[in-house]
Design an enzyme around this catalytic site. Structure first.
Site, PDB file in Angstrom:
ATOM      1  N   LYS A 149       0.843  -1.203   0.000  1.00  0.00           N
ATOM      2  CA  LYS A 149       0.000   0.000   0.000  1.00  0.00           C
ATOM      3  C   LYS A 149       0.872   1.245   0.000  1.00  0.00           C
ATOM      4  CE  LYS A 149      -3.200   2.910   2.477  1.00  0.00           C
ATOM      5  NZ  LYS A 149      -2.321   4.096   2.212  1.00  0.00           N
ATOM      6  N   GLU A 181       9.523   1.440  11.129  1.00  0.00           N
ATOM      7  CA  GLU A 181      10.392   2.630  11.146  1.00  0.00           C
ATOM      8  C   GLU A 181       9.476   3.826  11.332  1.00  0.00           C
ATOM      9  OE1 GLU A 181      11.750   6.002   9.592  1.00  0.00           O
ATOM     10  OE2 GLU A 181      12.353   4.826   7.837  1.00  0.00           O
ATOM     11  N   CYS A 213      11.997  11.403   8.390  1.00  0.00           N
ATOM     12  CA  CYS A 213      11.804  10.963   9.778  1.00  0.00           C
ATOM     13  C   CYS A 213      13.028  11.223  10.650  1.00  0.00           C
ATOM     14  CB  CYS A 213      11.467   9.480   9.816  1.00  0.00           C
ATOM     15  SG  CYS A 213       9.922   9.048   8.999  1.00  0.00           S
ATOM     16  N   GLU A 259       7.469  15.903  16.589  1.00  0.00           N
ATOM     17  CA  GLU A 259       7.943  15.829  15.204  1.00  0.00           C
ATOM     18  C   GLU A 259       7.104  16.751  14.329  1.00  0.00           C
ATOM     19  OE1 GLU A 259       9.397  12.398  12.142  1.00  0.00           O
ATOM     20  OE2 GLU A 259       7.468  12.065  13.124  1.00  0.00           O
TER      21      GLU A 259
END
Length: 493
Positions: free
Chosen positions: A187, A261, A295, A396
């Site tokens: 996906k 991750e 990230c 973040e």
């Protein structure tokens, strides 16, 4: 809309379908969703909106292939498929990189790095396909008993990627699965599906048997259906920590293998003895590259107090030299954020930073002048006098925002660098090799870059500590994530 560029033929073909059992088909309920160009806000296509029923069909196809034809394909032949796919990606690279640019905004100036990364990953996993094996084990069991291990593919893998680097992320997920003999239900992110779909076409052209790679497109409910599905043996996910936590909970239904991750809030530490000519652009691009949508971005910039003011001013001056704009322009270094939603998120953090008392040195706003007004652009931003408790230092942001924080000594910066729930990346800038090694050991993160940042190679593992996830990508450790170990005992008497 008719488009003229290397990706025109693919985009202008019409609505994009899903891939199940070697066939391109519409979603079962016929629904589609729009995909946008973040540089212009324009719709560039419609993509099939999958449902749980499409996931069921994809899993059934993957299971049939895993237990059928694919199980008889030898390592050498899996290797050849990956090498042919590498050749096809090389041959069609201009088209693929343009799809990345059109759908998520990545500037074409990054193309040489993206090409090297994608091809090196495919070549590495192709090489590793014939290097997998078990071992014989000396044992102390009574009698004449021989023990050995087999390394066997996990089975059906559900691979879910984010939107921030579609080309390389797609390769990074499917190549180890093919190398180890797994099958895949894949996906892509709803914001950036086109590159993955085109790579799936190339994978079929490379000779991948029907059902080995299946691709379902859509929104978060599709990923949720994959995470809960009892027919999927493993989920390989890259994305936010919040989504990763939902996958962990959902995986309990059949105790799936997981490699995750997840998010980061990485410290980048600059000591007073650093080479500033290297550290200034290095620390800046540790955050500004890919418009901060990485990230492991070094978004918490710790600078030793004696050089703090000078260094922060130089980073801000560097930020002001970067050209922001439509990534199709080869002179552009910073593209747009991927969506209106992401734009609102990042500008919201910029407002929060100012409201909580951080000093804005440069940037801090959406860019709306001229052609930029139609897209999702923000200026590269530097905040100074940031405290550890401020929101922009804790959460973040996933945008081009530097939070510059002063420190005095090594013990202090280690404590503060590790004071985060995340542990994905980190950086150290110093000429003192002993300090470099000391910090590399002390910082709790999956990667430590010394006098560089974001360097990656296929044979070097990458992954996180703490809430940045578990499991590793790249290196032998990555292949281990797709293999089961079976012990075999043979009584030779």
């Amino acid at each position: 809309m008719t488009i003229q560029h290397p990706a025109a033929s693919f985009i202008n073909r019409g609505n994009k379908q899903i891939l199940i059992d070697g066939r391109w088909i519409d979603a079962i309920d016929g629904q589609t969703f729009e995909t946008f160009n973040p540089s212009t806000g324009e719709v560039i296509g419609r993509i099939a909106q999958s449902t749980a029923a499409d996931v069921d069909a994809a899993v059934a196809a993957a299971r049939k292939a895993f237990e059928g034809e694919w199980s008889r394909v030898k390592p050498y032949d899996r290797q050849l498929i990956l090498l042919r796919l590498a050749d096809l990606i090389d041959r069609n690279f201009d088209e693929l990189v343009m799809l990345d640019t059109l759908e998520m905004g990545a500037p074409v100036v990054r193309a040489p790095w993206i090409k090297r990364r994608a091809l090196s990953l495919l070549h590495y996993y192709a090489g590793m396909a014939t290097q997998l094996g078990g071992e014989t084990i000396e044992n102390s069991a009574p009698g004449d008993v021989f023990a050995y291990t087999l390394r066997e593919p996990v089975g059906v893998v559900g691979a879910i990627i984010p939107w921030n680097s579609p080309l390389t992320s797609t390769v990074w997920k499917i190549a180890p699965a093919i190398a180890t003999g797994c099958t895949v239900v894949f996906k892509p992110a709803e914001e950036a599906s086109l590159t993955s779909l085109r790579i799936a076409e190339l994978a079929m052209e490379a000779g991948l048997p029907a059902g080995v790679l299946n691709m379902v497109t859509g929104k978060g409910d599709v990923g949720a259906a994959m995470s809960e599905h009892p027919g999927i043996d493993k989920i390989a996910f890259t994305g936010s920590t919040e989504t990763g936590q939902r996958i962990i909970r959902a995986s309990a239904r059949n105790v799936k293998r997981l490699s995750l991750e997840l998010g980061g809030k990485s410290p980048d530490i600059v000591l007073a003895d650093a080479d500033l000519d290297a550290a200034v652009p290095g620390a800046a691009m540790a955050v500004f590259s890919n418009t901060g949508q990485i990230c492991s971005a070094g978004s918490r910039l710790f600078v030793q107090r004696s050089i703090y003011d000078e260094f922060v001013e130089q980073v801000a001056a560097f930020a002001e030299t970067l050209k922001v704009g439509n990534g199709i322009d080869p002179s552009v270094q910073i593209g747009p954020l991927v969506s209106r939603k992401q734009l609102d998120r990042v500008t919201g953090y910029m407002t929060t930073g100012r409201n909580e008392g951080a000093g804005l040195v440069t940037g801090g706003s959406q860019l709306t002048e001229g052609d930029l007004g139609a897209g999702y652009f923000v200026s590269p931003t530097v905040f100074k006098d940031v405290s550890d408790t401020m929101t922009i230092a804790r959460e973040e942001i996933f945008g081009p925002v530097v939070s510059a924080i002063p420190f005095d000594d090594l013990d202090e910066v280690v404590r503060r660098a590790n004071d985060t729930p995340f542990g994905l990346g980190s950086g150290v800038w110093t000429r003192d090799v002993s300090k470099a090694h000391r910090l590399a050991r002390a910082v709790r993160a999956g990667s430590v870059w010394v006098n560089c940042y974001q360097v990656m190679e296929p044979n070097v593992p990458f992954g996180g500590y703490k809430m940045s996830g578990y499991g590793r990508e790249s290196g032998r450790q990555h292949l281990e994530e797709y293999l089961n170990t079976k012990a075999v005992w043979v009584n030779m008497a």
